[in-house]
Design a protein around this motif. Structure first.
Motif, PDB file in Angstrom:
ATOM      1  N   CYS A 191       0.825  -1.209   0.000  1.00  0.00           N
ATOM      2  CA  CYS A 191       0.000   0.000   0.000  1.00  0.00           C
ATOM      3  C   CYS A 191       0.859   1.259   0.000  1.00  0.00           C
ATOM      4  N   PHE A 192       0.405   2.230  -0.770  1.00  0.00           N
ATOM      5  CA  PHE A 192       1.014   3.552  -0.823  1.00  0.00           C
ATOM      6  C   PHE A 192      -0.099   4.571  -0.576  1.00  0.00           C
ATOM      7  N   GLU A 193       0.200   5.606   0.177  1.00  0.00           N
ATOM      8  CA  GLU A 193      -0.826   6.592   0.483  1.00  0.00           C
ATOM      9  C   GLU A 193      -0.206   7.971   0.553  1.00  0.00           C
ATOM     10  N   THR A 194      -0.833   8.926  -0.091  1.00  0.00           N
ATOM     11  CA  THR A 194      -0.369  10.304  -0.058  1.00  0.00           C
ATOM     12  C   THR A 194      -1.533  11.219  -0.411  1.00  0.00           C
ATOM     13  N   HIS A 195      -1.290  12.517  -0.377  1.00  0.00           N
ATOM     14  CA  HIS A 195      -2.347  13.478  -0.673  1.00  0.00           C
ATOM     15  C   HIS A 195      -2.732  13.407  -2.149  1.00  0.00           C
ATOM     16  N   LEU A 196      -4.009  13.603  -2.397  1.00  0.00           N
ATOM     17  CA  LEU A 196      -4.525  13.520  -3.757  1.00  0.00           C
ATOM     18  C   LEU A 196      -3.904  14.569  -4.669  1.00  0.00           C
ATOM     19  N   GLU A 197      -3.578  15.727  -4.116  1.00  0.00           N
ATOM     20  CA  GLU A 197      -3.017  16.805  -4.940  1.00  0.00           C
ATOM     21  C   GLU A 197      -1.643  16.443  -5.504  1.00  0.00           C
ATOM     22  N   VAL A 198      -0.963  15.485  -4.856  1.00  0.00           N
ATOM     23  CA  VAL A 198       0.341  15.047  -5.372  1.00  0.00           C
ATOM     24  C   VAL A 198       0.182  14.451  -6.762  1.00  0.00           C
ATOM     25  N   PHE A 199      -0.874  13.667  -6.963  1.00  0.00           N
ATOM     26  CA  PHE A 199      -1.118  13.044  -8.266  1.00  0.00           C
ATOM     27  C   PHE A 199      -1.731  14.026  -9.259  1.00  0.00           C
ATOM     28  N   GLU A 200      -2.530  14.948  -8.745  1.00  0.00           N
ATOM     29  CA  GLU A 200      -3.208  15.886  -9.637  1.00  0.00           C
ATOM     30  C   GLU A 200      -2.277  16.939 -10.206  1.00  0.00           C
ATOM     31  N   ARG A 201      -1.032  16.958  -9.746  1.00  0.00           N
ATOM     32  CA  ARG A 201      -0.041  17.824 -10.393  1.00  0.00           C
ATOM     33  C   ARG A 201       0.308  17.302 -11.782  1.00  0.00           C
ATOM     34  N   HIS A 202      -0.021  16.043 -12.025  1.00  0.00           N
ATOM     35  CA  HIS A 202       0.246  15.403 -13.317  1.00  0.00           C
ATOM     36  C   HIS A 202      -1.092  14.941 -13.908  1.00  0.00           C
ATOM     37  N   CYS A 252       7.801   7.858  -6.154  1.00  0.00           N
ATOM     38  CA  CYS A 252       8.750   8.929  -5.822  1.00  0.00           C
ATOM     39  C   CYS A 252       8.730  10.025  -6.881  1.00  0.00           C
ATOM     40  N   TYR A 253       8.538   9.634  -8.129  1.00  0.00           N
ATOM     41  CA  TYR A 253       8.447  10.626  -9.205  1.00  0.00           C
ATOM     42  C   TYR A 253       7.241  11.543  -8.989  1.00  0.00           C
ATOM     43  N   TYR A 254       6.119  10.968  -8.613  1.00  0.00           N
ATOM     44  CA  TYR A 254       4.933  11.778  -8.331  1.00  0.00           C
ATOM     45  C   TYR A 254       5.172  12.718  -7.148  1.00  0.00           C
ATOM     46  N   GLN A 255       5.843  12.223  -6.128  1.00  0.00           N
ATOM     47  CA  GLN A 255       6.029  13.013  -4.922  1.00  0.00           C
ATOM     48  C   GLN A 255       7.032  14.142  -5.099  1.00  0.00           C
ATOM     49  N   TYR A 256       8.147  13.850  -5.771  1.00  0.00           N
ATOM     50  CA  TYR A 256       9.240  14.816  -5.831  1.00  0.00           C
ATOM     51  C   TYR A 256       9.514  15.359  -7.232  1.00  0.00           C
ATOM     52  N   GLY A 257       8.934  14.736  -8.252  1.00  0.00           N
ATOM     53  CA  GLY A 257       9.185  15.189  -9.617  1.00  0.00           C
ATOM     54  C   GLY A 257      10.597  14.865 -10.050  1.00  0.00           C
ATOM     55  N   GLY A 258      11.101  15.634 -10.997  1.00  0.00           N
ATOM     56  CA  GLY A 258      12.463  15.409 -11.469  1.00  0.00           C
ATOM     57  C   GLY A 258      12.550  14.250 -12.443  1.00  0.00           C
ATOM     58  N   ARG A 259      13.712  13.584 -12.454  1.00  0.00           N
ATOM     59  CA  ARG A 259      13.958  12.499 -13.393  1.00  0.00           C
ATOM     60  C   ARG A 259      13.487  11.169 -12.836  1.00  0.00           C
ATOM     61  N   LEU A 260      13.079  10.287 -13.745  1.00  0.00           N
ATOM     62  CA  LEU A 260      12.726   8.929 -13.359  1.00  0.00           C
ATOM     63  C   LEU A 260      14.018   8.147 -13.095  1.00  0.00           C
ATOM     64  N   LYS A 261      14.082   7.514 -11.961  1.00  0.00           N
ATOM     65  CA  LYS A 261      15.267   6.741 -11.602  1.00  0.00           C
ATOM     66  C   LYS A 261      14.872   5.279 -11.479  1.00  0.00           C
ATOM     67  N   ARG A 262      15.372   4.448 -12.385  1.00  0.00           N
ATOM     68  CA  ARG A 262      15.057   3.020 -12.348  1.00  0.00           C
ATOM     69  C   ARG A 262      15.828   2.343 -11.230  1.00  0.00           C
ATOM     70  N   PRO A 263      15.141   1.550 -10.365  1.00  0.00           N
ATOM     71  CA  PRO A 263      15.854   0.778  -9.345  1.00  0.00           C
ATOM     72  C   PRO A 263      16.824  -0.207  -9.998  1.00  0.00           C
ATOM     73  N   MET A 264      17.965  -0.402  -9.380  1.00  0.00           N
ATOM     74  CA  MET A 264      19.022  -1.207  -9.981  1.00  0.00           C
ATOM     75  C   MET A 264      18.593  -2.655 -10.202  1.00  0.00           C
ATOM     76  N   HIS A 265      17.713  -3.188  -9.338  1.00  0.00           N
ATOM     77  CA  HIS A 265      17.319  -4.587  -9.443  1.00  0.00           C
ATOM     78  C   HIS A 265      16.137  -4.808 -10.378  1.00  0.00           C
ATOM     79  N   VAL A 266      15.649  -3.733 -11.013  1.00  0.00           N
ATOM     80  CA  VAL A 266      14.512  -3.834 -11.932  1.00  0.00           C
ATOM     81  C   VAL A 266      15.033  -3.801 -13.364  1.00  0.00           C
TER      82      VAL A 266
END
Length: 372
Positions: free
Chosen positions: A11-22, A58-72
């Motif tokens: 589960c992930f939970e955050t404010h709705l406005e975080v997603f509505e920026r995109h 994390c991209y939704y929360q902080y913006g910036g560049r997409l960073k792929r996890p090393m194990h993915v």
């Protein structure tokens, strides 16, 4: 108002406005995400790859560049960001960082021109295109071999005697003429059928094609105008033009995956190589100064100035060690040992960066890095 998201049990939970920026993305658009909403649990549920979503979250929360996890795996992460419909700029930037081709091939609108363009540009599209590619590679190799063989001492005077008229039936001249005729034909046809004449000249491979044939015509004009084979070697500028013929080796990049990967690797590693050159220059200045003052006053010293020590320092740091300049005094030898050790460490700085880029580009070009 908060939004709860369940991704395969996590589960992930955050404010709705975080997603509505995109608003153009799947999670940022109310209509798009509605089909995944579970009213019973009051959450969005996605049966998707969890480790990838952590980076997307994390991209939704902080913006910036997409960073792929090393194990993915990179292709799994790409599928996920396409599923969540992230902005095209972010997707293109990720593709570029991973070595994917982001631009679509531009083709001529005319049917005949398109067919000819495909023959000369895409060897994998038909047997005829593959045959043309084989012919082009073979002639390129013949031209490069000829360029090297004609400099052998036993062939130095077989095609050009001093004060003699040019021999237009000389085998070297005939083979070079045949090769240049093919390159000229290929360049003209590709230019005439290209979808964009301006974009044609922006492509490095096309510039190489033209630069490879210019020396032949300049030399031929000089020989014909003077009617002397010595005219082909009479000036340093013409000698330089003959050397430019070796640029034809870059024509092989069109058909060689290995050369394409090397070029892409060095382009992607420019930042790391820049840092390496800065470190190299700093060490070069430090050890050149150190060896000069360490050897100053030493009998039979081979280092006469700091600029004179630049050559010694770069050869020592790169572990080449020609031995044409060596420290004589004991203190100079200590500085030389420190210079060699520092050079080994400095040379190791860009290796992981270059290797990482090379592995990614090689995997995408050959298809051997796909996740199964």
């Amino acid at each position: 108002q908060r939004l709860k998201i369940n991704v395969s049990g996590q589960c992930f939970e955050t404010h709705l406005e975080v997603f509505e920026r995109h608003p153009e993305t799947l999670l940022g658009n109310r209509e798009k995400r509605k089909q995944f909403f579970d009213k019973a649990k009051n959450e969005l549920f996605f049966d998707r790859h969890r480790p990838s979503f952590e980076a997307i979250f994390c991209y939704y929360q902080y913006g910036g560049r997409l960073k792929r996890p090393m194990h993915v795996p990179d292709d799994v992460f790409l599928d996920e960001i396409l599923f969540y419909q992230l902005e095209q700029d972010a997707v293109d930037e990720y593709k570029k960082s991973e070595g994917y081709t982001t631009s679509e091939a531009q083709l001529p609108t005319n049917h005949f021109m398109k067919k000819v363009w495909m023959l000369f540009e895409y060897p994998e599209t038909s047997n005829a295109a593959f045959a043309i590619a084989i012919i082009s590679v073979t002639i390129t190799l013949i031209s490069i071999i000829l360029f090297c063989v004609e400099t052998l001492p036993k062939f130095a005077h077989t095609h050009c005697e001093k004060h003699d008229k040019p021999n237009f039936f000389d085998p070297f001249f005939l083979i070079e003429t045949f090769c240049t005729a093919w390159f000229t034909f290929e360049a003209i046809v590709r230019f005439l059928v290209s979808p964009s004449k301006l974009e044609f000249w922006k492509d490095f491979k096309n510039i190489v094609d033209v630069m490879a044939i210019i020396p032949y015509y300049v030399t031929l004009f000089n020989v014909v105008s003077t009617m002397s084979c010595e005219g082909a070697k009479s000036s340093a500028s013409l000698a330089f033009l003959r050397v430019i013929r070796l640029i034809r080796i870059f024509k092989l990049t069109k058909h060689s995956v290995g050369l394409q990967v090397l070029i892409l690797t060095f382009k992607a590693s420019l930042e790391g190589l820049g840092l390496f050159l800065v470190a190299l220059c700093v060490c070069l200045l430090v050890f050149s100064s150190a060896i000069y003052y360490a050897e100053l006053g030493t009998k039979s010293s081979q280092i006469h100035s700091i600029p004179d020590a630049f050559w010694w320092a770069i050869i020592t740091m790169t572990t080449v060690g020609y031995g044409d300049k060596v420290p004589v005094g004991h203190l100079g030898k200590v500085v030389g040992a420190a210079c060699a050790i520092t050079g080994v460490l400095t040379l190791a700085i860009p290796v992981p960066i270059i290797t990482g880029h090379f592995n990614r580009f090689y995997a995408h070009k050959t298809g051997r890095g796909r996740h199964v």
